[in-house]
Design a protein around this motif. Sequence first.
Motif, PDB file in Angstrom:
ATOM      1  N   ASP A   1      56.360  55.024  77.638  1.00 28.19           N
ATOM      2  CA  ASP A   1      56.100  55.046  79.082  1.00 28.19           C
ATOM      3  C   ASP A   1      57.276  54.650  79.780  1.00 28.19           C
ATOM      4  O   ASP A   1      57.394  54.988  80.818  1.00 28.19           O
ATOM      5  CB  ASP A   1      55.210  53.738  79.199  1.00 28.19           C
ATOM      6  CG  ASP A   1      54.005  53.978  78.432  1.00 28.19           C
ATOM      7  OD1 ASP A   1      53.509  53.295  77.627  1.00 28.19           O
ATOM      8  OD2 ASP A   1      53.134  54.642  78.890  1.00 28.19           O
ATOM      9  N   PHE A   2      58.310  54.136  79.227  1.00 28.70           N
ATOM     10  CA  PHE A   2      59.477  53.723  79.853  1.00 28.70           C
ATOM     11  C   PHE A   2      60.481  54.858  80.160  1.00 28.70           C
ATOM     12  O   PHE A   2      60.556  55.780  79.229  1.00 28.70           O
ATOM     13  CB  PHE A   2      60.292  52.522  79.231  1.00 28.70           C
ATOM     14  CG  PHE A   2      61.010  51.674  79.983  1.00 28.70           C
ATOM     15  CD1 PHE A   2      60.717  51.239  81.322  1.00 28.70           C
ATOM     16  CD2 PHE A   2      62.572  51.064  79.664  1.00 28.70           C
ATOM     17  CE1 PHE A   2      61.508  50.531  82.107  1.00 28.70           C
ATOM     18  CE2 PHE A   2      63.108  50.302  80.258  1.00 28.70           C
ATOM     19  CZ  PHE A   2      62.703  50.163  81.699  1.00 28.70           C
ATOM     20  N   LYS A   3      60.958  55.209  81.171  1.00 25.42           N
ATOM     21  CA  LYS A   3      61.796  56.340  81.742  1.00 25.42           C
ATOM     22  C   LYS A   3      63.114  56.426  80.800  1.00 25.42           C
ATOM     23  O   LYS A   3      63.611  55.322  80.614  1.00 25.42           O
ATOM     24  CB  LYS A   3      61.977  56.163  83.162  1.00 25.42           C
ATOM     25  CG  LYS A   3      61.026  56.558  84.030  1.00 25.42           C
ATOM     26  CD  LYS A   3      60.919  58.267  83.813  1.00 25.42           C
ATOM     27  CE  LYS A   3      62.306  58.852  84.353  1.00 25.42           C
ATOM     28  NZ  LYS A   3      62.270  60.394  84.221  1.00 25.42           N
TER      29      LYS A   3
ATOM     30  N   GLN B   1      58.218  52.180  88.946  1.00 24.40           N
ATOM     31  CA  GLN B   1      58.048  53.703  88.990  1.00 24.40           C
ATOM     32  C   GLN B   1      56.724  53.976  89.887  1.00 24.40           C
ATOM     33  O   GLN B   1      56.037  53.550  90.323  1.00 24.40           O
ATOM     34  CB  GLN B   1      57.707  54.118  87.484  1.00 24.40           C
ATOM     35  CG  GLN B   1      58.663  53.883  86.449  1.00 24.40           C
ATOM     36  CD  GLN B   1      58.326  54.219  84.942  1.00 24.40           C
ATOM     37  OE1 GLN B   1      57.600  55.729  85.181  1.00 24.40           O
ATOM     38  NE2 GLN B   1      58.503  53.557  84.023  1.00 24.40           N
ATOM     39  N   TRP B   2      56.800  55.418  90.361  1.00 18.98           N
ATOM     40  CA  TRP B   2      56.088  56.285  91.180  1.00 18.98           C
ATOM     41  C   TRP B   2      55.681  55.198  92.281  1.00 18.98           C
ATOM     42  O   TRP B   2      54.428  54.930  92.611  1.00 18.98           O
ATOM     43  CB  TRP B   2      54.768  56.495  90.307  1.00 18.98           C
ATOM     44  CG  TRP B   2      54.967  57.445  89.275  1.00 18.98           C
ATOM     45  CD1 TRP B   2      55.890  57.943  88.734  1.00 18.98           C
ATOM     46  CD2 TRP B   2      53.646  58.097  88.410  1.00 18.98           C
ATOM     47  NE1 TRP B   2      55.786  58.818  87.777  1.00 18.98           N
ATOM     48  CE2 TRP B   2      54.351  58.938  87.600  1.00 18.98           C
ATOM     49  CE3 TRP B   2      52.408  58.039  88.503  1.00 18.98           C
ATOM     50  CZ2 TRP B   2      53.543  59.784  86.912  1.00 18.98           C
ATOM     51  CZ3 TRP B   2      51.477  58.748  87.793  1.00 18.98           C
ATOM     52  CH2 TRP B   2      52.377  59.728  86.918  1.00 18.98           C
TER      53      TRP B   2
ATOM     54  N   ALA C   1      50.876  52.034  89.802  1.00 17.67           N
ATOM     55  CA  ALA C   1      52.090  52.601  89.437  1.00 17.67           C
ATOM     56  C   ALA C   1      52.686  51.714  88.453  1.00 17.67           C
ATOM     57  O   ALA C   1      52.717  50.463  88.502  1.00 17.67           O
ATOM     58  CB  ALA C   1      53.101  52.839  90.709  1.00 17.67           C
ATOM     59  N   PRO C   2      53.301  52.063  87.438  1.00 15.49           N
ATOM     60  CA  PRO C   2      53.904  51.086  86.430  1.00 15.49           C
ATOM     61  C   PRO C   2      55.377  50.552  86.814  1.00 15.49           C
ATOM     62  O   PRO C   2      55.941  50.856  87.572  1.00 15.49           O
ATOM     63  CB  PRO C   2      54.555  52.259  85.361  1.00 15.49           C
ATOM     64  CG  PRO C   2      54.008  53.517  85.431  1.00 15.49           C
ATOM     65  CD  PRO C   2      53.662  53.683  87.091  1.00 15.49           C
ATOM     66  N   LYS C   3      55.277  49.153  86.498  1.00 15.68           N
ATOM     67  CA  LYS C   3      56.363  48.351  86.639  1.00 15.68           C
ATOM     68  C   LYS C   3      56.571  47.687  85.430  1.00 15.68           C
ATOM     69  O   LYS C   3      55.839  47.143  84.379  1.00 15.68           O
ATOM     70  CB  LYS C   3      55.768  47.209  87.731  1.00 15.68           C
ATOM     71  CG  LYS C   3      55.681  47.445  89.003  1.00 15.68           C
ATOM     72  CD  LYS C   3      54.991  46.582  90.030  1.00 15.68           C
ATOM     73  CE  LYS C   3      54.832  47.006  91.508  1.00 15.68           C
ATOM     74  NZ  LYS C   3      53.861  48.062  91.529  1.00 15.68           N
TER      75      LYS C   3
ATOM     76  N   ARG D   1      50.979  48.879  83.555  1.00 16.59           N
ATOM     77  CA  ARG D   1      50.496  50.482  84.130  1.00 16.59           C
ATOM     78  C   ARG D   1      49.010  50.341  84.527  1.00 16.59           C
ATOM     79  O   ARG D   1      48.243  50.549  83.531  1.00 16.59           O
ATOM     80  CB  ARG D   1      50.806  51.395  82.864  1.00 16.59           C
ATOM     81  CG  ARG D   1      52.191  51.386  82.423  1.00 16.59           C
ATOM     82  CD  ARG D   1      52.186  52.334  81.334  1.00 16.59           C
ATOM     83  NE  ARG D   1      51.394  51.721  80.051  1.00 16.59           N
ATOM     84  CZ  ARG D   1      51.880  50.848  79.125  1.00 16.59           C
ATOM     85  NH1 ARG D   1      53.037  50.542  79.289  1.00 16.59           N
ATOM     86  NH2 ARG D   1      50.806  50.480  78.218  1.00 16.59           N
ATOM     87  N   GLY D   2      48.561  50.473  85.719  1.00 16.61           N
ATOM     88  CA  GLY D   2      47.279  50.441  86.183  1.00 16.61           C
ATOM     89  C   GLY D   2      46.448  49.176  85.487  1.00 16.61           C
ATOM     90  O   GLY D   2      46.741  48.280  85.704  1.00 16.61           O
TER      91      GLY D   2
END
Length: 307
Positions: A25-27, A58-59, A65-67, A93-94
């Motif tokens: 999940d993490f960029k 993110q997003w 959106a993911p944090k 994430r959601g």
Amino acid sequence: MHIIKSKFLFLFIAFGFMRLSAQADFKLSNFSLTPLAYNPAYAGSNGGISLTSVYSSQWVGFPGAPKTILFNGHQAISDRLMGLGVNAEIDKRGTEEETKLVANYAYHLYLNNYWQISMGIKAGVQNYVVDYSLLSIENPSEFIAGIGEQKTLNYIFGTGFYLYNKNFFIGASIPNLIKPNLLDSRNSIISQQSMNYYLSSGYKIYTNENIYIQPTFLTRLVKGAPVSTLISMNFNSKNEIYASANFEFKSSIGLFAGIRIYENYLFGYAFDKSITKFNSQNNGIHSFYINFNIEGRDNRPCSCYNF
């Protein structure tokens, strides 16, 4: 279906697919600046004490959106022959929330006067929560996972290594050899993550005694998901000014800038822009960095990364 319900359903399907296909999940652009999160052999590599905290959103503008909040801390001990570290992560994430707490240990071995190798292990726990009450479910009685919060506790055990000298490094790691599960209300497995494999390398090119650029790459391999590779060009001036440009194939482009003040504190900001078909649906990824570093900035034994 109402437009809001549709968005929630889309997010649930999207995040569920990522979880089922084991997509991390993490960029990668954030991982490249926090290597202890995926390679325990990084512990102690700076020769001193390093503490790093990251907040990433993110997003931006997309519902659910993911944090992510990430903390890394590590220190060299025993005349820099060993390193100890800890990393903690909260990832939302959601409908999902994932919390990790992991300890890291690394041993740094001199192969000769020029080369060293570090070998590391990590161990910890992962608490994974899904709150299904946030979803709009048409027939709750037919939803086998159960309504409300579902919590799963998983264990983490990973390993990795770096081969390095003052200018070059190459590393590989598996952050978790134990496949995490997601359980329903009956403790039955409804999804399982596959193992993530990481490969990284980089080389310092000095323009003068105090300034260098460092091209690097970070590749993530996951069964059932496309290969992810991040290419970065990092800039370092006197260990005081940092900059980086990155490109992740079929995913994003990004920039990072940081400045070290009062000798020990670094503040940085990164922005990544999606280059996928969803780029018009979000406002990119914003990440904020704080690093505290003593003793290891000017004479670090490993060429791996900047911090």
